[in-house]
Design an enzyme around this catalytic site. Structure first.
Site, PDB file in Angstrom:
ATOM      1  CD  GLU A 167      38.711  34.312  47.299  1.00 44.00           C
ATOM      2  OE1 GLU A 167      37.721  34.678  46.293  1.00 44.00           O
ATOM      3  OE2 GLU A 167      39.149  33.242  47.062  1.00 44.00           O
ATOM      4  CD  GLU A 351      38.830  37.751  43.692  1.00 42.68           C
ATOM      5  OE1 GLU A 351      38.636  36.674  43.066  1.00 42.68           O
ATOM      6  OE2 GLU A 351      39.825  37.906  44.366  1.00 42.68           O
TER       7      GLU A 351
END
Length: 441
Positions: A167, A351
């Site tokens: 991320e 995720e």
């Protein structure tokens, strides 16, 4: 669960994800100090000043935790490694205990038939490198490359897949512009540099791993679907700018060698000198692309300096994080990624999950809301596959309730409940439902 394995392609991977600082127990095994330790020790940054010193004690309990992964019928375990556990000073002499731990962890996965899917960095920068400017300092690409080489020389031969950085938006924007994660800055110049250097470090790590003969290397990007608060031109512009900052900047840099103009309008004056020259490194070819997806944001224009936008509350049901539940955004992102950025490259949902209060009642957790959330998002994965997106796997966040960064231990995302006093693990209803879906003949 409304699905079974038979509802997905034969080679589709089902997995679960965790991260090192959130579960391992950073006080163990000779790990060095991180900027998260420093951030958590600063009053007001983290709920009750909680930190990852003990976390879930996965460092000592990893075999028990991997038994849970195996028993659920999951194919793959996406874990992250701690830079400061491997190199306590961020550079220099490796920590033998840290390398030994990841060696044992890897072998324990393979012994259970679980595919090891590593992410090299999940936000816990060694403090000595933070002292040198951290992600603001261009040298971090070289430091990260060196860390990658040390660790992957030890365990790279047994990895199923590796991604350098989890991320990038959180590493750069959330942490340097919004100040909500370590190092807790609110500085546009620092932000622009971090947003560029995080991709430069990503590319450098890919180069290093290719040099070691490794394959199945990818990148992991978090995305939120951006919705305009109304039909005005100003709201549509604000939503497009949010989309550019959050979603398009990072995949644009990696897959197109270009940043979106709508974001450069605000950030270009603050980028490092000759930033354009780094794209040959940033665009190192990947073997797959990962998408972390949880929610959408409703965006409105706002007064003040660039980016002059704000999030407003949307009308949809929300998780315990106060995030709207918008499963459609997952298929929308997967389809757009394939059509505009990644083409035939395999896509993974690396995720996807939700936080809930999850009280332990009569020895169990009946988290029907999480079961519905996973069901609804897997339905969108199937929708994306039907639309031609080459989606090859889905990883639930997370295996365990864990340290949720600045929110401490209050927000529970796990398929498995953790009592943070006793560290007892209790599989929730969602764990059992997922296991039935994956193991039913």
């Amino acid at each position: 669960m409304q699905f079974t394995r038979k509802d997905f392609p034969e080679d589709f991977l089902f997995g679960v994800a965790t991260s090192s600082y959130q579960i391992e127990g950073h006080a163990f095994g000779g790990a060095g100090r991180t900027h998260w330790d420093d951030y958590a020790a600063t009053p007001g940054n983290v709920v009750r000043a909680e930190h990852g010193g003990r976390a879930c004690d996965h460092y000592h309990r990893y075999e028990q935790d991997l038994d849970l992964v195996q028993a659920a019928g999951l194919d793959a375990y996406r874990f992250s490694t701690s830079w400061a556990r491997v190199l306590p000073e961020g550079r220099g002499t490796p920590n033998p205990e840290g390398l030994d731990f990841y060696d044992r962890l890897t072998d324990a996965m393979l012994e259970r038939g679980i595919k090891p899917c590593a992410t090299l960095y999940h936000w816990e920068l060694p403090s000595p490198l933070a002292d040198l400017g951290g992600w603001r300092n261009r040298d971090i690409a070289g430091w990260f490359g060196d860390f990658t080489e040390v660790l992957m020389k030890r365990i790279g031969d047994r990895m199923y897949s590796v991604a350098p950085i989890n991320e990038p938006w959180c590493v750069a924007w959330l942490s340097h512009f919004m100040g909500l994660h370590a190092p807790g800055l609110r500085d546009i110049r620092a932000t622009a540099r971090a947003m560029h250097h995080v991709l430069l470090a990503h590319g450098r790590a890919i180069e290093v791993m290719r040099g070691l003969g490794m394959s199945n290397l990818g990148g992991v990007f978090n995305m939120e679907w951006s919705t305009a608060a109304d039909d005005t031109d100003d709201a549509r512009h604000a939503a497009a700018l949010y989309d550019g900052i959050y979603n398009r900047w990072f995949v644009g840099g990696v897959f197109k060698g270009a940043y979106p103009e709508i974001v450069l309008d605000g950030l270009e004056p603050h980028l490092p000198h000759n930033w354009q020259d780094d794209f040959p490194t940033i665009t190192q070819p990947l073997d797959w692309c990962g998408l972390n997806y949880y929610t959408r944001k409703v965006i409105a224009p706002a007064p003040g300096p660039w980016p002059s936008l704000t999030e407003v509350e949307g009308p949809l049901p929300k998780t315990f994080m106060d995030w709207e539940i918008y499963p459609q955004g997952l298929s929308q992102h997967l389809i757009r990624l394939a059509q505009e950025y990644t083409g035939d490259l395999p896509l993974y949902v690396t995720e996807n999950g939700m936080a809930a209060p999850d009280p332990l009642v009569d020895g169990g957790v009946d988290d029907q809301d999480r079961i519905a959330y996973i069901d609804d998002h897997l339905a969108e994965v199937r929708r994306a596959i039907d639309a031609g997106a080459p989606v090859k796997g889905h990883f639930v966040w997370s295996l365990l309730d864990n340290y949720e960064w600045s929110l401490g231990y209050e927000k529970r995302f796990g398929l498995v409940h953790v009592d943070f006093e006793t560290l007892e693990r209790t599989p929730k209803a969602s764990y059992h439902a997922l296991a039935r879906a994956l193991t039913t003949a």
